[in-house]
Design a protein around this motif. Structure first.
Motif, short mmCIF file in Angstrom:
data_model
loop_
_atom_site.label_atom_id
_atom_site.label_comp_id
_atom_site.label_asym_id
_atom_site.label_seq_id
_atom_site.Cartn_x
_atom_site.Cartn_y
_atom_site.Cartn_z
N THR A 1 0.56 -1.11 -0.17
CA THR A 1 -0.09 0.02 0.53
C THR A 1 0.65 1.55 -0.24
O THR A 1 0.26 1.75 -0.27
N SER A 2 1.80 0.80 0.24
CA SER A 2 3.05 1.91 -0.33
C SER A 2 3.30 2.67 -1.51
O SER A 2 3.33 4.29 -1.66
N LEU A 3 2.88 2.06 -2.43
CA LEU A 3 2.69 2.36 -4.33
C LEU A 3 1.60 3.41 -4.55
O LEU A 3 0.76 3.19 -3.27
N PRO A 4 1.59 4.09 -5.62
CA PRO A 4 0.89 5.26 -5.57
C PRO A 4 -0.28 4.95 -6.51
O PRO A 4 -0.85 5.80 -6.20
N PHE A 5 -1.04 3.93 -6.08
CA PHE A 5 -1.63 3.00 -6.32
C PHE A 5 -3.06 3.39 -5.33
O PHE A 5 -4.41 3.43 -5.79
N GLU B 1 -4.05 6.34 2.00
CA GLU B 1 -4.46 5.87 3.56
C GLU B 1 -4.97 4.79 3.71
O GLU B 1 -5.08 3.56 4.96
N GLU B 2 -6.70 5.02 3.86
CA GLU B 2 -7.76 4.16 3.58
C GLU B 2 -7.62 2.31 3.54
O GLU B 2 -7.31 1.26 3.88
N HIS B 3 -6.80 2.55 2.14
CA HIS B 3 -6.20 0.82 2.25
C HIS B 3 -5.32 0.62 2.89
O HIS B 3 -5.29 -0.89 2.94
N GLY B 4 -3.81 0.77 3.09
CA GLY B 4 -3.89 0.42 4.40
C GLY B 4 -4.01 -0.08 5.54
O GLY B 4 -3.11 -0.81 5.92
#
Length: 387
Positions: A10-14, A17-20
């Motif tokens: 989830t550190s990828l630019p896709f 924060e909510e995804h992490g």
């Protein structure tokens, strides 16, 4: 716990924060609740229990939009993919239970009336109703134009007759999204309906076993009376409903394959580091290192294709027919390679029934077929490329 890719994916630019938060929360939950991917006993009861638990603890809210009790205003492909990747890592049947809630209700989420969304989606999100997607027929799988199930208008209702097969959740679903020919004998005449499981004339005609057990079977519709209010979208536009729903969930099949592949890689590394051989460990052998290097590369490459497709749909708001097909094709084929290498590294244990490596080998095989087989994806990609 996940040891390889997801701690930093989830550190990828896709992602935002909510995804992490989704990945971390669901991974913690799964680590406590999904302790063994090899299930025993009644598969129907296991799936029903998984849906109930996923719903009670809030994870099925990612399968529907806010209008139906979901988390995001619209279906978020990235969230669906991340959830399936995490669940696929821990338990293939849990991934199946989650995915079918989204796929079975997807046409309602995307094209349903406010009444249909209020009637079905909250129960899906809470794990109180099980959904199913009924498109395939005995002679019409990838070739939807060969569909023979018919729905004939009769006043304020339709009369539905025909057969569907390879229907996941057949026999335990509370409702089915069903596609039938209404206007003329081509894909432009297909219409979508939501059909309650207790509708008179609807029969689960067969249940059968597959290599990775889950509820699956065939349906028969014998003069089922379906109110017009149960029609999803415009008449004759059901092919659009089906394809746009599959565009959302096709990339998520690749994400589930990612989860399977990650589990295999972690399993292979642990086995290789602990298996004594020739005065060292299996991991000390260059041939083993080559396998693990290829496994890791396949996983990372697949992840980039999967999340590009999801990002393209969510953020760029573009059609993902080509990119989702690429993601599904590459990720499932790559996962097959990774899981096969894991079996090889485990040796005899890898083919012992009931061992997680053997279970993964059975689980991955179907992903290369359902929601469009690898060969179908190749045709889709070629046609889109040559446009």
């Amino acid at each position: 716990m996940l040891d390889t890719l997801p701690h930093n994916i989830t550190s990828l630019p896709f992602f935002n924060e909510e995804h992490g938060d989704l990945v971390n929360g669901l991974n913690d939950w799964a680590g406590l609740r999904l302790t063994n991917r090899v299930h025993h006993g009644n598969v129907d009861q296991t799936c029903q229990s998984l849906v109930k638990n996923l719903g009670q603890d809030g994870w099925l809210r990612w399968c529907v939009p806010q209008a139906g009790g979901g988390v995001t205003p619209e279906l978020d492909s990235r969230s669906l993919c991340l959830a399936r990747q995490v669940l696929g890592y821990h338990d293939g049947l849990a991934d199946f239970a989650f995915a079918m809630q989204g796929l079975g209700s997807g046409p309602i989420s995307l094209f349903g009336t406010p009444y249909q969304q209020a009637q079905y989606l909250p129960a899906v999100a809470q794990g109180q109703a099980i959904a199913a997607f009924a498109l395939s027929e005995p002679d019409a799988g990838s070739d939807a134009a060969a569909m023979s199930t018919r729905a004939v208008r009769d006043g304020d209702s339709y009369r539905l007759n025909g057969q569907k097969t390879w229907i996941s959740n057949a026999g335990i679903a509370d409702f089915y999204t069903v596609f039938a020919v209404t206007e003329k004998d081509d894909v432009n005449g297909v219409t979508a309906f939501v059909v309650d499981a207790n509708t008179p004339g609807l029969v689960v005609s067969e249940r059968f076993d597959v290599c990775a057990p889950h509820p699956i079977g065939s349906l028969e519709f014998n003069d089922c009376v379906i109110p017009v209010s149960q029609r999803i979208g415009e008449p004759g536009r059901g092919f659009k409903v089906a394809m746009q729903t599959l565009d959302v969930f096709r990339a998520s099949v690749g994400a589930a394959a990612l989860g399977f592949a990650q589990a295999a890689l972690d399993m292979a590394i642990k086995r290789a580091q602990n298996r004594k051989m020739f005065g060292a460990t299996l991991a000390d052998l260059q041939i083993t290192q080559a396998s693990i290097g290829q496994m890791a590369t396949d996983i990372d490459a697949a992840a980039l294709l999967v999340y590009r497709a999801a990002w393209q749909r969510d953020v760029l708001k573009k059609r993902t027919t080509k990119t989702a097909a690429m993601a599904k094709l590459f990720a499932t084929e790559a996962a097959q390679r990774v899981i096969d290498r894991n079996v090889q590294i485990h040796g005899g244990l890898g083919v012992k029934v009931g061992h997680p490596a053997e279970m993964l080998y059975r689980e991955i095989r179907a992903l290369r077929i359902y929601e469009g087989a690898t060969e179908v994806q190749q045709v889709v990609i070629a046609r889109e490329t040559m446009r």
